[in-house]
Scaffold this active site. Structure first.
Site, PDB file in Angstrom:
ATOM      1  N   ARG A  51       0.836  -1.203   0.000  1.00 39.96           N
ATOM      2  CA  ARG A  51       0.000   0.000   0.000  1.00 39.96           C
ATOM      3  C   ARG A  51       0.866   1.246   0.000  1.00 39.96           C
ATOM      4  O   ARG A  51       2.035   1.226   0.387  1.00 39.96           O
ATOM      5  CB  ARG A  51      -0.946   0.023   1.197  1.00 39.96           C
ATOM      6  N   HIS A  58       1.230  11.285   9.214  1.00 40.82           N
ATOM      7  CA  HIS A  58       1.468  11.521  10.642  1.00 40.82           C
ATOM      8  C   HIS A  58       0.223  12.057  11.344  1.00 40.82           C
ATOM      9  O   HIS A  58       0.318  12.942  12.200  1.00 40.82           O
ATOM     10  CB  HIS A  58       2.644  12.490  10.853  1.00 40.82           C
ATOM     11  N   SER A 168       5.473  -4.117   2.790  1.00 38.28           N
ATOM     12  CA  SER A 168       5.625  -5.517   2.371  1.00 38.28           C
ATOM     13  C   SER A 168       5.230  -6.438   3.517  1.00 38.28           C
ATOM     14  O   SER A 168       4.713  -7.539   3.300  1.00 38.28           O
ATOM     15  CB  SER A 168       7.066  -5.791   1.961  1.00 38.28           C
ATOM     16  N   ASP A 219      -2.046  -0.136   7.353  1.00 36.08           N
ATOM     17  CA  ASP A 219      -1.366  -1.018   6.406  1.00 36.08           C
ATOM     18  C   ASP A 219      -2.210  -2.248   6.071  1.00 36.08           C
ATOM     19  O   ASP A 219      -2.449  -2.564   4.910  1.00 36.08           O
ATOM     20  CB  ASP A 219      -0.034  -1.510   6.987  1.00 36.08           C
ATOM     21  N   SER A 265      15.911   5.713   7.212  1.00 35.26           N
ATOM     22  CA  SER A 265      15.758   6.254   8.549  1.00 35.26           C
ATOM     23  C   SER A 265      15.228   5.110   9.402  1.00 35.26           C
ATOM     24  O   SER A 265      14.084   4.718   9.273  1.00 35.26           O
ATOM     25  CB  SER A 265      14.774   7.415   8.529  1.00 35.26           C
ATOM     26  N   LYS A 267      13.704   3.658  12.380  1.00 32.78           N
ATOM     27  CA  LYS A 267      12.915   4.183  13.500  1.00 32.78           C
ATOM     28  C   LYS A 267      13.506   3.798  14.857  1.00 32.78           C
ATOM     29  O   LYS A 267      13.452   4.557  15.805  1.00 32.78           O
ATOM     30  CB  LYS A 267      11.480   3.666  13.430  1.00 32.78           C
TER      31      LYS A 267
HETATM   32  P1  NG1 Z   1       5.614   3.825   7.376  1.00 43.23           P
HETATM   33  O1  NG1 Z   1       6.869   4.631   7.378  1.00 43.23           O
HETATM   34  O2  NG1 Z   1       4.990   3.706   5.986  1.00 43.23           O
HETATM   35  O3  NG1 Z   1       5.754   2.499   8.055  1.00 43.23           O
HETATM   36  C1  NG1 Z   1       4.698   5.163   9.541  1.00 43.23           C
HETATM   37  C2  NG1 Z   1       3.695   4.523  10.498  1.00 43.23           C
HETATM   38  C3  NG1 Z   1       2.253   4.882  10.097  1.00 43.23           C
HETATM   39  C4  NG1 Z   1       2.108   6.409   9.995  1.00 43.23           C
HETATM   40  C5  NG1 Z   1       3.208   6.945   9.061  1.00 43.23           C
HETATM   41  C6  NG1 Z   1       3.180   8.445   8.946  1.00 43.23           C
HETATM   42  C7  NG1 Z   1       4.616   2.388  11.246  1.00 43.23           C
HETATM   43  C8  NG1 Z   1       4.721   0.938  10.961  1.00 43.23           C
HETATM   44  N1  NG1 Z   1       3.845   3.079  10.415  1.00 43.23           N
HETATM   45  O4  NG1 Z   1       4.493   4.642   8.245  1.00 43.23           O
HETATM   46  O5  NG1 Z   1       1.341   4.356  11.028  1.00 43.23           O
HETATM   47  O6  NG1 Z   1       2.172   7.015  11.253  1.00 43.23           O
HETATM   48  O7  NG1 Z   1       4.507   6.571   9.505  1.00 43.23           O
HETATM   49  O8  NG1 Z   1       1.978   8.869   8.384  1.00 43.23           O
HETATM   50  O9  NG1 Z   1       5.177   2.920  12.204  1.00 43.23           O
HETATM   51 MG    MG Z   2       5.514  -2.704   7.998  1.00 39.97          MG
END
Ligand code: NG1
Ligand code: MG
Length: 526
Positions: A51, A58, A168, A219, A265, A267
């Site tokens: 997706r 955010h 994924s 997701d 990046s 997390k």
């Molecule tokens: P991504 O970077 O696509 O995993 C993350 C958060 C989402 C949302 C977005 C910002 C995870 C797994 N997903 O997305 O829930 O907060 O950042 O819109 O942390």
């Molecule tokens: Mg994920």
């Protein structure tokens, strides 16, 4: 959101016509590969897509609705099952078409589902195991504890880039759970049940949790519940809801191009100064606004959630309703009007552009600095001298508003007589571009490379270019008319990718072009 995962008899039930020329040979290879590996034919293929978030960045952890869509890239699991010969255990054999990178695994597991998943190491089959465990729990809930389990043989082919912000993991976990349910005799699989079980399962793997417990359900929802030609409006309050939002049939020329920055990046490492700090900043901003704007003594909600802080801070159920009740405006004002009011209040209340120190916040909340830290920063350690409450709050409210405005444009564009598609596309594009500006300036989750990719995209004819996902690197999404896709791709290659050291695999995965696609499906091999 109701209904069963659709059963497909032909690839045309799964992909848009434009994708068939590449999908047909891929599926043939997968099915032949299965037969070669196991010596008999697969009975089914479970499919779940990746997706991309179109708009609404955010704001999910402030419980505002977001608008992702399923993409064509997906996870395919060809499988066959037979009753296990032992009542105590069952056997899984799982292989990948890319067996150099993802070596085949075989495991015999206890039928009671009591097996561990070691989330501290990267092991590709863990994602399958987590979907498996969730599916077994559901089966036992439905049929009781003595479910007769099946041995399953699987071959996977995944085209969603790993770690590229396209989820994924959700594609893999949802297709795994779907496989296990079908292999164990479920005639049909309820989409909502599948989504909910995948959300819980993926949390259990623990990878990518980033230390927060934001409703990452966007997701799994997008992967399972999406419908072709539609984005999916995922809202979180009062409970998880998903609603397909059709793109008008008069927009056949609209494509979404997803381009990786290859800036990573992590997390886990950078959380204290980016993702987690933002979660903390919006929670503090909500508490600050609550203290200043609501009647004295209005408490923060007790159900502060697993973080011990309120992720609900910005949502209408809390700050927003209480504040709205103080306003002279009638209750029936639209969500747009309420958001506009909130934006105005933030501008008046949170005036310090330079941010707020712990001491300043604690004073307004009427608590000590130690209590502030305990309340907001103990579960999510952060590193910051000042909290930019004004900018973060303005981003959240304006982004939530842009999601509503995006929906309104789509709504108007399906009205009879709405023929000027270019004007609609430009408006959708403007909102997405504003989202990027807000990320760059107010939320500060962009980076030089993402900004550069957005400029290149727009310069080469995209209606819009913005970062998607968490930001600080990762992925961008571009709204592009079909006849400009090639020029955008060329420009990105010339001005960005050719200037970077990239592996062959990165080159292959740099750009993914997609229209809003189908969610999960099961294909019956004829
Ligand atoms: P991504 O970077 O696509 O995993 C993350 C958060 C989402 C949302 C977005 C910002 C995870 C797994 N997903 O997305 O829930 O907060 O950042 O819109 O942390
Ligand atoms: Mg994920």
């Amino acid at each position: 959101m109701a209904g069963s995962v659709p059963v497909a008899k032909a690839l045309a039930d799964i992909y848009p016509p434009t994708a068939l020329p590449t999908q047909l040979p891929r599926w043939n290879d997968l099915l032949q590969g299965f037969e070669k590996k196991y010596g008999y034919r697969a009975s089914n293929v479970a499919r779940s897509p990746g997706r991309v978030n179109i708009i609404g960045e955010h704001i999910d952890y402030s419980l505002y609705a977001v608008l992702p869509m399923a993409i064509t890239a997906d996870c395919l699991l060809a499988f066959s099952a037979k009753p296990s010969s032992s009542p105590e255990s069952f056997r899984i054999r799982i292989a990948n078409v890319d067996d150099a990178k993802f070596p085949a695994r075989e495991f015999t597991l206890p039928a009671d589902g009591g097996f561990e998943i070691d989330a501290t190491v990267f092991e590709w089959s863990n994602y399958f195991k987590s979907g498996l465990r969730g599916a077994l729990e559901l089966l036992r809930k439905k049929r009781g504890t003595d479910v007769k389990l099946h041995d399953i043989d699987l071959l996977m082919d995944g085209t969603v880039p790993i770690g590229g912000g396209l989820s994924s993991s959700a594609a893999f976990v949802t297709s795994s759970a779907l496989t296990v349910l079908l292999a164990n005799g479920e005639e049909s699989v309820d989409k909502k049940e599948l989504t909910e079980l995948a959300i819980v399962s993926e949390r259990a793997v623990g990878v990518n949790s980033g230390g927060t417990d934001s409703p990452r359900s966007m997701d799994q929802s997008a992967s399972v519940l999406s419908e072709q030609g539609a984005a999916l409006l995922v809202s979180f309050s009062p409970s998880l809801e998903a609603k397909p939002i059709k793109f008008p049939p008069t927009h056949p020329e609209l494509c979404f191009l997803v381009a990786q920055s290859f800036v990573t990046s992590n997390k886990q490492v950078t959380g204290p100064v980016n993702y987690n700090l933002r979660v903390v900043e919006v929670s503090i901003a909500a508490a600050y606004l609550n203290a200043v704007l609501n009647p004295p003594g209005t408490p923060l909600p007790e159900d502060a959630g697993p973080l011990g802080i309120s992720l609900h801070g910005f949502h209408d159920n809390y700050f927003y309703h209480q504040t709205a009740s103080d306003l002279s405006a009638p209750k029936s004002i639209s969500k747009e009007e309420e958001l506009n009011k909130l934006i105005a209040m933030v501008k008046e209340t949170l005036t310090q552009e330079e941010g707020y120190t712990r001491e300043e916040v604690a004073k307004v909340l009427g608590i000590s600095v130690a209590d502030l830290e305990k309340r907001f920063m103990s579960k999510l350690p952060v590193r910051a001298e000042r909290f930019k409450l004004r900018q973060r709050a303005l981003h959240v409210f304006s982004e939530a508003l842009r999601v509503l405005q995006f929906l309104a444009v789509l709504d108007r564009s399906v009205e009879p007589g709405a023929t000027d598609t270019t004007a609609f596309n430009q408006e959708l594009g403007r909102l997405m571009n504003e989202s990027q500006d807000s990320s760059r300036v107010l939320y500060e989750n962009s980076c030089a490379e993402l900004d550069q990719i957005c400029e290149i995209g727009r310069g080469a004819g995209a209606y819009a270019s913005r970062l998607t996902g968490a930001g600080w690197g990762g992925c961008t999404v571009h709204l592009v008319p079909a006849d400009r896709v090639a020029s955008v791709e060329e420009a990105l290659e010339r001005e960005y990718y050719s200037k970077r050291e990239m592996s062959d695999e990165q080159k292959e995965q740099a750009v993914v072009v997609s229209r809003p696609g189908h969610g999960s499906a099961v294909y019956v091999v004829q």
